[in-house]
Design a protein around this motif. Structure first.
Motif, PDB file in Angstrom:
ATOM      1  N   LEU A  62       4.564  14.315  -3.921  1.00 43.57           N
ATOM      2  CA  LEU A  62       5.560  13.397  -3.357  1.00 43.57           C
ATOM      3  C   LEU A  62       6.086  13.911  -2.019  1.00 43.57           C
ATOM      4  CD1 LEU A  62       7.219  10.826  -3.768  1.00 43.57           C
ATOM      5  CD2 LEU A  62       8.923  12.207  -4.979  1.00 43.57           C
ATOM      6  N   ARG A  63       6.229  15.238  -1.901  1.00 43.95           N
ATOM      7  CA  ARG A  63       6.712  15.807  -0.650  1.00 43.95           C
ATOM      8  C   ARG A  63       5.762  15.491   0.505  1.00 43.95           C
ATOM      9  NH1 ARG A  63       7.067  20.479  -2.294  1.00 43.95           N
ATOM     10  NH2 ARG A  63       5.154  21.401  -1.481  1.00 43.95           N
ATOM     11  N   HIS A  64       4.450  15.507   0.249  1.00 44.22           N
ATOM     12  CA  HIS A  64       3.473  15.182   1.285  1.00 44.22           C
ATOM     13  C   HIS A  64       3.479  13.688   1.608  1.00 44.22           C
ATOM     14  CE1 HIS A  64       2.107  19.208   1.051  1.00 44.22           C
ATOM     15  NE2 HIS A  64       1.461  19.097  -0.094  1.00 44.22           N
ATOM     16  N   VAL A  65       3.856  12.861   0.618  1.00 45.45           N
ATOM     17  CA  VAL A  65       3.742  11.412   0.760  1.00 45.45           C
ATOM     18  C   VAL A  65       4.954  10.805   1.457  1.00 45.45           C
ATOM     19  CG1 VAL A  65       3.706   9.259  -0.547  1.00 45.45           C
ATOM     20  CG2 VAL A  65       2.153  11.108  -1.171  1.00 45.45           C
ATOM     21  N   TRP A  66       6.151  11.216   1.063  1.00 46.12           N
ATOM     22  CA  TRP A  66       7.325  10.483   1.528  1.00 46.12           C
ATOM     23  C   TRP A  66       7.581  10.673   3.012  1.00 46.12           C
ATOM     24  CZ3 TRP A  66      11.564  12.460   3.909  1.00 46.12           C
ATOM     25  CH2 TRP A  66      11.873  13.815   3.738  1.00 46.12           C
ATOM     26  N   LEU A  79      -5.113   0.961  -4.384  1.00 44.30           N
ATOM     27  CA  LEU A  79      -4.953   1.038  -2.933  1.00 44.30           C
ATOM     28  C   LEU A  79      -6.025   0.215  -2.222  1.00 44.30           C
ATOM     29  CD1 LEU A  79      -2.926   2.457  -1.124  1.00 44.30           C
ATOM     30  CD2 LEU A  79      -4.510   4.378  -0.946  1.00 44.30           C
ATOM     31  N   LEU A  80      -7.255   0.279  -2.695  1.00 37.08           N
ATOM     32  CA  LEU A  80      -8.343  -0.482  -2.084  1.00 37.08           C
ATOM     33  C   LEU A  80      -8.169  -1.979  -2.330  1.00 37.08           C
ATOM     34  CD1 LEU A  80     -11.090  -0.353  -0.570  1.00 37.08           C
ATOM     35  CD2 LEU A  80     -12.186  -0.177  -2.819  1.00 37.08           C
ATOM     36  N   LEU A  81      -7.637  -2.326  -3.508  1.00 40.40           N
ATOM     37  CA  LEU A  81      -7.522  -3.731  -3.889  1.00 40.40           C
ATOM     38  C   LEU A  81      -6.225  -4.382  -3.408  1.00 40.40           C
ATOM     39  CD1 LEU A  81      -8.833  -3.475  -7.563  1.00 40.40           C
ATOM     40  CD2 LEU A  81     -10.081  -4.334  -5.581  1.00 40.40           C
ATOM     41  N   ALA A  82      -5.267  -3.579  -2.925  1.00 40.34           N
ATOM     42  CA  ALA A  82      -3.966  -4.126  -2.522  1.00 40.34           C
ATOM     43  C   ALA A  82      -4.073  -5.194  -1.436  1.00 40.34           C
ATOM     44  CB  ALA A  82      -3.036  -2.993  -2.077  1.00 40.34           C
ATOM     45  N   PRO A  83      -4.838  -4.975  -0.343  1.00 37.69           N
ATOM     46  CA  PRO A  83      -4.932  -6.045   0.663  1.00 37.69           C
ATOM     47  C   PRO A  83      -5.509  -7.340   0.099  1.00 37.69           C
ATOM     48  CG  PRO A  83      -5.707  -3.963   1.563  1.00 37.69           C
ATOM     49  CD  PRO A  83      -5.530  -3.747   0.094  1.00 37.69           C
ATOM     50  N   PHE A  84      -6.487  -7.222  -0.793  1.00 36.09           N
ATOM     51  CA  PHE A  84      -7.040  -8.413  -1.436  1.00 36.09           C
ATOM     52  C   PHE A  84      -5.959  -9.154  -2.201  1.00 36.09           C
ATOM     53  CE2 PHE A  84      -8.111  -9.413  -5.894  1.00 36.09           C
ATOM     54  CZ  PHE A  84      -8.665 -10.672  -5.706  1.00 36.09           C
ATOM     55  N   MET A  92       0.823  -1.205   0.000  1.00 36.66           N
ATOM     56  CA  MET A  92       0.000   0.000   0.000  1.00 36.66           C
ATOM     57  C   MET A  92       0.860   1.259   0.000  1.00 36.66           C
ATOM     58  SD  MET A  92      -3.079  -1.159   2.576  1.00 36.66           S
ATOM     59  CE  MET A  92      -4.130   0.275   2.305  1.00 36.66           C
ATOM     60  N   PHE A  93       1.904   1.287   0.821  1.00 33.80           N
ATOM     61  CA  PHE A  93       2.783   2.460   0.848  1.00 33.80           C
ATOM     62  C   PHE A  93       3.592   2.573  -0.438  1.00 33.80           C
ATOM     63  CE2 PHE A  93       1.825   2.749   5.347  1.00 33.80           C
ATOM     64  CZ  PHE A  93       1.941   4.104   5.594  1.00 33.80           C
ATOM     65  N   ALA A  94       3.974   1.442  -1.020  1.00 30.81           N
ATOM     66  CA  ALA A  94       4.690   1.483  -2.296  1.00 30.81           C
ATOM     67  C   ALA A  94       3.804   2.105  -3.374  1.00 30.81           C
ATOM     68  CB  ALA A  94       5.118   0.074  -2.705  1.00 30.81           C
ATOM     69  N   LEU A  95       2.528   1.762  -3.379  1.00 36.68           N
ATOM     70  CA  LEU A  95       1.606   2.339  -4.353  1.00 36.68           C
ATOM     71  C   LEU A  95       1.434   3.837  -4.146  1.00 36.68           C
ATOM     72  CD1 LEU A  95      -1.136  -0.452  -4.326  1.00 36.68           C
ATOM     73  CD2 LEU A  95       0.369   0.112  -6.241  1.00 36.68           C
ATOM     74  N   VAL A  96       1.324   4.235  -2.890  1.00 29.64           N
ATOM     75  CA  VAL A  96       1.171   5.663  -2.590  1.00 29.64           C
ATOM     76  C   VAL A  96       2.419   6.439  -3.023  1.00 29.64           C
ATOM     77  CG1 VAL A  96       0.936   7.352  -0.726  1.00 29.64           C
ATOM     78  CG2 VAL A  96      -0.482   5.317  -0.734  1.00 29.64           C
ATOM     79  N   LEU A  97       3.588   5.884  -2.733  1.00 25.33           N
ATOM     80  CA  LEU A  97       4.831   6.553  -3.135  1.00 25.33           C
ATOM     81  C   LEU A  97       4.948   6.626  -4.652  1.00 25.33           C
ATOM     82  CD1 LEU A  97       7.277   5.013  -0.521  1.00 25.33           C
ATOM     83  CD2 LEU A  97       6.757   7.447  -0.774  1.00 25.33           C
ATOM     84  N   TRP A  98       4.553   5.572  -5.335  1.00 24.70           N
ATOM     85  CA  TRP A  98       4.617   5.570  -6.805  1.00 24.70           C
ATOM     86  C   TRP A  98       3.681   6.618  -7.390  1.00 24.70           C
ATOM     87  CZ3 TRP A  98       7.307   4.663 -10.846  1.00 24.70           C
ATOM     88  CH2 TRP A  98       6.714   4.515 -12.102  1.00 24.70           C
TER      89      TRP A  98
END
Length: 433
Positions: A215-219, A377-382, A199-205
């Protein structure tokens, strides 16, 4: 947010807490730990008594170093006992948190759907379906399992990451809370490291693709979460190195890999996996002759090698097993603590059918449907728990973390179809004018 809730929702929240507490109490009136945590509590007692980080092995009739289950609960039980507090106080407090967690699932399930653009009525309907879903409310939710703390945490984190991915900065206090929620969830259930890692990898990407501003808000919260995760897992690595000479978080993976890949498995948890007089147990002893002389880590490694050998020598059976696991994962069975299987549940069946249909229609771009960046992001845990099920075995307890996607994604897809239909109706009118 809470101040804006209508009074009717406060009433629903109180009723949901009362219902979940009632179910938890009904199934655990003695305020006892489940069997995994009983083992962890005994390790904590042995540790406090100076015997070491050990548990009693009934097969070998001796105390042995044990790193099978999560370490964090063991240390928690030890600290609680060291304070001189009765353990049932802890169970009662955790059960109350689990009941409140149902309300977190309800509120933030609604916020997720609102974020995806669904109208208020649809959003509350979807959140209610998730909060009262069979596994969330009963099959897992009405029993003392730490999944009942980790699932509300996942729903809350998903909402925060959706906002973060869209460029909404997190205040420092909320970023710290996000990191703590993620890390504690991973300390309770180690496989969530894979879920949150993706999930964090997707957000960073997405932040990288969106540009330096996003990206500044995310990292920053991502880095804070990573640092806190590493720092709080380091003592576990050091402890296990002192026990077995290896920097590991658990010895469990090798045991579970063999459970998922052998001649006797049906594709899910084997209740008789440790019984030496069963066909599986005899096969393991024949295949690993010095099994009883190995420590737990060595046994885990030996079982993992045996699983890999079985896969290599039985490719056709492995392909059939993967197919069986897929069917089991999407079946409408649910977790039950003391039985090999449950009956098929119609609500679970409907949710799985709707989810698979939503995936198929979106993949085919039917009537303009398409996957959007936030969907990942929603589907990542699945995706992660499905891969875990194929790599190990189908566990309906860890499938719980796919349930938000099972329930919410079909509603999102249905709303997108409705919006597309309204646009098609409006276009001829616009052309006519």
């Amino acid at each position: 947010m809470l101040r804006r809730l209508p009074y009717a929702l406060w009433l629903v929240a109180l009723l949901l807490i009362a219902l979940r507490l009632g179910l938890l109490w009904h199934n655990n009136p003695g305020l006892e730990l489940n069997w995994d945590e009983v083992r962890n509590a005994r390790i904590a007692d042995n540790w406090l008594q100076g015997k070491g980080y050990v548990s009693y092995d009934h097969v070998r009739q001796q105390l042995r170093p044990d790193a099978f289950h999560a370490t964090f609960p063991v240390w928690g039980y030890a600290a609680w006992t060291w304070l001189g507090l009765p353990r049932y106080y802890l169970v009662a407090g955790l059960m109350l948190l689990m009941a409140v967690g149902g309300v977190v699932t309800l509120l933030y399930g609604q916020r997720i759907l609102r974020w995806y653009g669904l109208p208020l009525r649809w959003a509350w309907l979807g959140a209610g379906l998730l909060a009262f879903y069979p596994s969330v409310l009963w099959y897992v939710g009405a029993w003392f399992w730490y999944e009942n703390l980790c699932l509300p945490a996942l729903v809350w984190v998903t909402y925060q990451l959706l906002r973060l991915q869209a460029g909404r900065p997190l205040p420092l206090a909320k970023a710290l809370l996000l990191a703590l929620v993620v890390v504690v969830s991973c300390l309770l259930r180690g496989y969530l490291l894979a879920v949150y890692g993706l999930m964090f990898a997707l957000v960073l990407w997405r932040g990288y693709r969106a540009g330096a501003g996003v990206l500044r808000h995310v990292w920053r919260p991502a880095l804070l979460t990573l640092v806190l995760t590493v720092v709080l897992h380091l003592p576990i690595l050091v402890k296990n190195h002192s026990l077995f000479g290896a920097y590991i978080l658990s010895t469990q993976p090798g045991f579970e890999l063999l459970q998922g890949h052998n001649f006797a498995t049906k594709g899910k948890f084997m209740f008789n996996w440790d019984e030496a007089d069963e066909p599986f147990g005899r096969w393991v002893l024949q295949s690993i002759p010095r099994l009883h002389a190995l420590n737990q880590y060595q046994e885990s490694q030996a079982r993992a090698r045996l699983a890999q050998q079985w896969i290599a020598h039985h490719p056709a059976e492995e392909v059939q097993l993967i197919g069986r696991k897929l069917l089991m994962f999407f079946s409408s069975e649910n977790f039950v603590a003391d039985a090999d299987r449950t009956g098929y549940h119609p609500v679970t069946a409907a949710a799985h059918l709707g989810f698979l249909l939503s995936l198929l229609l979106t993949a085919l771009r039917w009537r303009g449907l398409r996957f959007r960046p936030a969907d990942a992001l929603l589907l990542a845990p699945f995706a992660v728990v499905l891969l875990l099920s194929l790599a190990f075995f189908v566990g309906y307890r860890w499938r719980l973390f796919a349930e938000p996607a099972f329930v919410l994604f079909p509603l999102i897809t249905l709303w997108r179809l409705k919006v597309a239909q309204l646009k098609r109706i409006a276009e001829p009118k616009a052309d006519h004018r």
